[in-house]
Design a protein around this motif. Sequence first.
Motif, PDB file in Angstrom:
ATOM      1  N   PHE A  46      13.161 -24.862 -20.092  1.00 42.64           N
ATOM      2  CA  PHE A  46      11.872 -24.714 -19.433  1.00 42.64           C
ATOM      3  C   PHE A  46      10.846 -24.388 -20.513  1.00 42.64           C
ATOM      4  O   PHE A  46      10.941 -23.361 -21.170  1.00 42.64           O
ATOM      5  N   THR A  47       9.881 -25.273 -20.702  1.00 38.97           N
ATOM      6  CA  THR A  47       8.802 -24.977 -21.636  1.00 38.97           C
ATOM      7  C   THR A  47       7.467 -24.962 -20.899  1.00 38.97           C
ATOM      8  O   THR A  47       6.801 -23.940 -20.857  1.00 38.97           O
ATOM      9  N   THR A  48       7.078 -26.105 -20.337  1.00 38.58           N
ATOM     10  CA  THR A  48       5.840 -26.179 -19.560  1.00 38.58           C
ATOM     11  C   THR A  48       6.130 -26.860 -18.224  1.00 38.58           C
ATOM     12  O   THR A  48       7.091 -27.616 -18.094  1.00 38.58           O
ATOM     13  N   LEU A  49       5.277 -26.578 -17.280  1.00 32.94           N
ATOM     14  CA  LEU A  49       5.429 -27.127 -15.934  1.00 32.94           C
ATOM     15  C   LEU A  49       4.048 -27.247 -15.310  1.00 32.94           C
ATOM     16  O   LEU A  49       3.226 -26.348 -15.457  1.00 32.94           O
ATOM     17  N   SER A  50       3.798 -28.355 -14.631  1.00 29.97           N
ATOM     18  CA  SER A  50       2.540 -28.542 -13.907  1.00 29.97           C
ATOM     19  C   SER A  50       2.836 -29.142 -12.551  1.00 29.97           C
ATOM     20  O   SER A  50       3.747 -29.959 -12.414  1.00 29.97           O
ATOM     21  N   GLY A  51       2.059 -28.748 -11.569  1.00 28.49           N
ATOM     22  CA  GLY A  51       2.221 -29.327 -10.241  1.00 28.49           C
ATOM     23  C   GLY A  51       1.646 -28.438  -9.160  1.00 28.49           C
ATOM     24  O   GLY A  51       1.072 -27.381  -9.427  1.00 28.49           O
ATOM     25  N   ALA A  52       1.821 -28.903  -7.939  1.00 27.68           N
ATOM     26  CA  ALA A  52       1.357 -28.154  -6.776  1.00 27.68           C
ATOM     27  C   ALA A  52       2.251 -26.948  -6.545  1.00 27.68           C
ATOM     28  O   ALA A  52       3.413 -26.927  -6.945  1.00 27.68           O
ATOM     29  N   ALA A  53       1.688 -25.944  -5.890  1.00 30.68           N
ATOM     30  CA  ALA A  53       2.430 -24.742  -5.515  1.00 30.68           C
ATOM     31  C   ALA A  53       2.454 -24.644  -3.998  1.00 30.68           C
ATOM     32  O   ALA A  53       1.404 -24.549  -3.364  1.00 30.68           O
ATOM     33  N   ALA A  54       3.631 -24.696  -3.419  1.00 28.12           N
ATOM     34  CA  ALA A  54       3.770 -24.588  -1.968  1.00 28.12           C
ATOM     35  C   ALA A  54       3.647 -23.121  -1.571  1.00 28.12           C
ATOM     36  O   ALA A  54       4.451 -22.297  -1.994  1.00 28.12           O
ATOM     37  N   PRO A  55       2.639 -22.783  -0.757  1.00 29.07           N
ATOM     38  CA  PRO A  55       2.512 -21.395  -0.307  1.00 29.07           C
ATOM     39  C   PRO A  55       3.436 -21.134   0.884  1.00 29.07           C
ATOM     40  O   PRO A  55       3.333 -21.789   1.916  1.00 29.07           O
ATOM     41  N   TYR A  56       4.368 -20.219   0.707  1.00 31.79           N
ATOM     42  CA  TYR A  56       5.306 -19.846   1.773  1.00 31.79           C
ATOM     43  C   TYR A  56       5.423 -18.325   1.740  1.00 31.79           C
ATOM     44  O   TYR A  56       6.277 -17.764   1.063  1.00 31.79           O
ATOM     45  N   LEU A  57       4.541 -17.655   2.451  1.00 27.42           N
ATOM     46  CA  LEU A  57       4.377 -16.210   2.329  1.00 27.42           C
ATOM     47  C   LEU A  57       5.214 -15.383   3.297  1.00 27.42           C
ATOM     48  O   LEU A  57       4.959 -14.184   3.451  1.00 27.42           O
ATOM     49  N   GLU A  58       6.208 -15.982   3.917  1.00 31.94           N
ATOM     50  CA  GLU A  58       7.110 -15.200   4.766  1.00 31.94           C
ATOM     51  C   GLU A  58       7.761 -14.121   3.908  1.00 31.94           C
ATOM     52  O   GLU A  58       8.110 -14.370   2.760  1.00 31.94           O
ATOM     53  N   GLU A  59       7.949 -12.944   4.474  1.00 39.80           N
ATOM     54  CA  GLU A  59       8.601 -11.858   3.746  1.00 39.80           C
ATOM     55  C   GLU A  59      10.083 -11.795   4.099  1.00 39.80           C
ATOM     56  O   GLU A  59      10.501 -12.263   5.166  1.00 39.80           O
ATOM     57  N   ASN A  60      10.858 -11.220   3.196  1.00 41.64           N
ATOM     58  CA  ASN A  60      12.297 -11.009   3.403  1.00 41.64           C
ATOM     59  C   ASN A  60      13.041 -12.307   3.689  1.00 41.64           C
ATOM     60  O   ASN A  60      13.868 -12.372   4.601  1.00 41.64           O
ATOM     61  N   VAL A  61      12.751 -13.336   2.928  1.00 43.23           N
ATOM     62  CA  VAL A  61      13.421 -14.623   3.116  1.00 43.23           C
ATOM     63  C   VAL A  61      14.779 -14.564   2.404  1.00 43.23           C
ATOM     64  O   VAL A  61      14.854 -14.437   1.186  1.00 43.23           O
TER      65      VAL A  61
END
Length: 185
Positions: free
Chosen positions: A5-20
């Motif tokens: 893992f050096t660099t990464l680009s892309g969309a971020a999926a927001p999944y804000l459920e707690e205690n998953v």
Amino acid sequence: MPEAFTTLSGAAAPYLEENVSTNVISVQMSEIPGVDMTDPKNELFSGLRFDEAGSERPNFVLNQPQFRDARFMVAGANFGCASSREAAVRALAGFGIRCVISPSMGDIFFNNCFKFGVLPILLPENEVLALAEEAEPGAPGALFSADLPASELVTPSGRKLAIPLPDFRRQQLLEGLDEVALTLQ
């Protein structure tokens, strides 16, 4: 050996459920009609992504067009809690998600991330909520980038955040080492 893992680009999926739980992240269902469950990509959140007939649930974040190729996940507190299943991190990586950002993660899940080349980033909850807001438009308009050699996360608005990570974990990801190879060094 995990992928380096050096660099990464892309969309971020927001999944804000707690205690998953890891059991939710990687549901090992033997059969969903029309879904190849031998593919780790399909195992990711399969109980939430697919209905009993094998159809996608359109409201689930990873089924939305702007997040189908997400490389980041902005998650709620205590993400990856409960069991110690490595399958949860394998499913994330299989889907293409190589970075999880959360206020807190299950300890075993956090450590398993390094085994599979996934960058876990722990940030204060208010920062995670701000990142989720920036992530909401998804691709192509809201792209994140992580530069591990520079220890920097760049948000869609151009904000730069430090990636808090112990040096030995950073080295492990940068070189694509499992724990045995890291120890031998």
